[in-house]
Design a protein around this motif. Structure first.
Motif, PDB file in Angstrom:
ATOM      1  N   GLU A   2      23.312   0.082 -36.500  1.00 38.51           N
ATOM      2  CA  GLU A   2      22.037  -0.462 -35.742  1.00 38.51           C
ATOM      3  C   GLU A   2      22.701  -1.887 -35.138  1.00 38.51           C
ATOM      4  O   GLU A   2      22.591  -2.056 -33.963  1.00 38.51           O
ATOM      5  N   ARG A  53      30.773   5.414 -33.565  1.00 36.37           N
ATOM      6  CA  ARG A  53      29.619   5.494 -32.738  1.00 36.37           C
ATOM      7  C   ARG A  53      28.740   4.389 -32.962  1.00 36.37           C
ATOM      8  O   ARG A  53      28.670   3.821 -34.224  1.00 36.37           O
ATOM      9  N   THR A  55      25.369   4.301 -32.657  1.00 36.95           N
ATOM     10  CA  THR A  55      23.903   4.739 -32.754  1.00 36.95           C
ATOM     11  C   THR A  55      23.517   4.864 -34.060  1.00 36.95           C
ATOM     12  O   THR A  55      24.139   4.822 -35.171  1.00 36.95           O
ATOM     13  N   GLU A  70      17.740   9.150 -32.046  1.00 38.84           N
ATOM     14  CA  GLU A  70      19.008   8.468 -32.181  1.00 38.84           C
ATOM     15  C   GLU A  70      18.930   7.408 -31.268  1.00 38.84           C
ATOM     16  O   GLU A  70      18.582   7.730 -29.836  1.00 38.84           O
ATOM     17  N   LYS A  71      19.117   6.251 -31.583  1.00 36.01           N
ATOM     18  CA  LYS A  71      18.692   5.116 -30.624  1.00 36.01           C
ATOM     19  C   LYS A  71      20.190   4.314 -30.338  1.00 36.01           C
ATOM     20  O   LYS A  71      20.984   4.413 -31.300  1.00 36.01           O
ATOM     21  N   VAL A  72      20.332   3.519 -29.496  1.00 38.92           N
ATOM     22  CA  VAL A  72      21.603   2.615 -29.120  1.00 38.92           C
ATOM     23  C   VAL A  72      21.708   1.504 -29.949  1.00 38.92           C
ATOM     24  O   VAL A  72      20.646   0.664 -29.868  1.00 38.92           O
ATOM     25  N   GLY A 107      27.518   7.774 -26.590  1.00 41.64           N
ATOM     26  CA  GLY A 107      26.088   7.079 -26.936  1.00 41.64           C
ATOM     27  C   GLY A 107      26.082   5.603 -26.511  1.00 41.64           C
ATOM     28  O   GLY A 107      24.934   5.420 -26.422  1.00 41.64           O
TER      29      GLY A 107
END
Length: 357
Positions: A2, A53, A55, A70-72, A107
């Motif tokens: 995160e 990644r 994400t 799944e979030k950036v 992502g």
């Protein structure tokens, strides 16, 4: 992952009395070149060892079918002062470009530039946005920054920067910077914060010049570990809540406050490998749970002993107690040899050679 808080270089144009790190200060001539060169040398190697990644899966916001979205994630670029010349041109801009290129097609990433704000110009704002910055976070709005004392000066400063950034198509974040949900807004954004009494950093950490000047008002009840930007959830790199902090030499820590010793070094080995090697270790699982007082249970340190070790006298001669002090002492008295042994094991078992400079 995160969030990553990356201190790219030590150079700053200020020497604030409340700063948590006394290496953040003005440097001149050869000393300035030394800290900028350190950043130039190490940032490409750190970049190469960041997660594949950026994400994460958000357990706080499940989809209707129970799956996790799944979030950036984001990488916060800081200093020192990230916009100080020559740090800005030789380090910050290159790192932004490298991050955007690295995560394009996998992502993405939200790049945040944290700055005191007083070096911002319309040209610099455009330079940042052209390179793909998602947010400019102005961190110098408090009474500790010389020239910012009092509500009137702070209001005028914010009004000036607001007009500048809105003219470049940015908009203010609608969520308080003390709440992690502001990370989910659409950019480009700007925000303001400082070491004010109502902020998460308001009591000041027992670190750096804040400690030397006797400015920390934290008590034993103030658990900096058990909150955002503390050690809480740092090992859960695949899920929401995980954040680590990186220093200019590549050292990585479980919190912005920084433990006495780093977890490892990103000029040598990948971040995810370091974190996964520590999963299950009772010391780091205690930090991950936001319960630093339990980090020594497997080594004969009861919670009572840890709290006793958390008591000290500050540089002003006043009694002081905070769990960060106990954490420091546990690192000094117990963990040093174990951290180095774990690092040696990781490096010895890596299939790929260490990244060259």
């Amino acid at each position: 992952m995160e969030s990553i808080y990356w201190v790219m270089a030590w150079a700053c144009h200020r020497k604030c009395r409340h700063c948590y790190e006394d290496r953040f200060r003005p440097y001149v001539r050869a000393d300035l070149e030394r800290v900028v060169a350190e950043a130039e040398r190490n940032t490409p190697r750190v970049l190469a060892n960041l997660p594949a990644r950026m994400t994460y899966l958000d357990t706080d916001d499940p989809n209707p079918d129970g799956s996790l979205p799944e979030k950036v994630g984001r990488i916060i670029l800081s200093g020192g002062e990230a916009l100080l010349d020559p740090v800005r041109s030789r380090v910050t801009y290159r790192v932004i470009e490298g991050l955007v290129a690295r995560y394009r097609g996998v992502g993405g990433v939200k790049v945040i530039v944290q700055t005191t704000g007083d070096l911002l110009t319309a040209e610099i704002v455009r330079d940042l946005l052209d390179r793909g910055v998602w947010m400019i976070s102005v961190a110098g709005v408090d009474d500790f920054h010389v020239g910012m004392e009092g509500e009137a000066k702070q209001a005028a400063f914010k009004a000036k920067l607001t007009a500048m950034m809105e003219a470049e198509g940015m908009r203010p974040s609608g969520v308080s910077s003390t709440h992690r949900k502001w990370f989910e807004e659409e950019g480009p954004l700007f925000s303001f914060f400082g070491a004010t009494p109502d902020s998460w950093i308001g009591k000041l950490w027992p670190r750096g010049r804040a400690w030397e000047n006797g400015l920390s008002h934290a008590t034993i009840a103030d658990n900096f570990c058990n909150r955002w930007s503390g050690g809480l959830n740092f090992l859960r790199h695949r899920y929401n809540g995980s954040e680590v902090s990186i220093e200019p030499d590549g050292s990585v820590y479980p919190c912005c406050i920084k433990t006495r010793l780093p977890l490892g070094n990103l000029t040598e080995e990948p971040l995810i490998g370091i974190l996964e090697s520590l999963a299950g270790d009772p010391v780091y699982e205690a930090i991950n749970a936001g319960k630093p007082e339990r980090m020594g249970l497997a080594h004969g340190w009861t919670e009572e002993l840890f709290r006793a070790k958390s008591r000290t006298t500050d540089p002003q001669g006043r009694p002081y107690a905070n769990l960060c002090i106990g954490c420091d002492r546990f690192h000094e008295e117990v963990l040093g040899a174990r951290i180095e042994a774990a690092r040696a094991r990781r490096l010895a078992t890596r299939a790929e050679p260490i990244l060259a400079g």
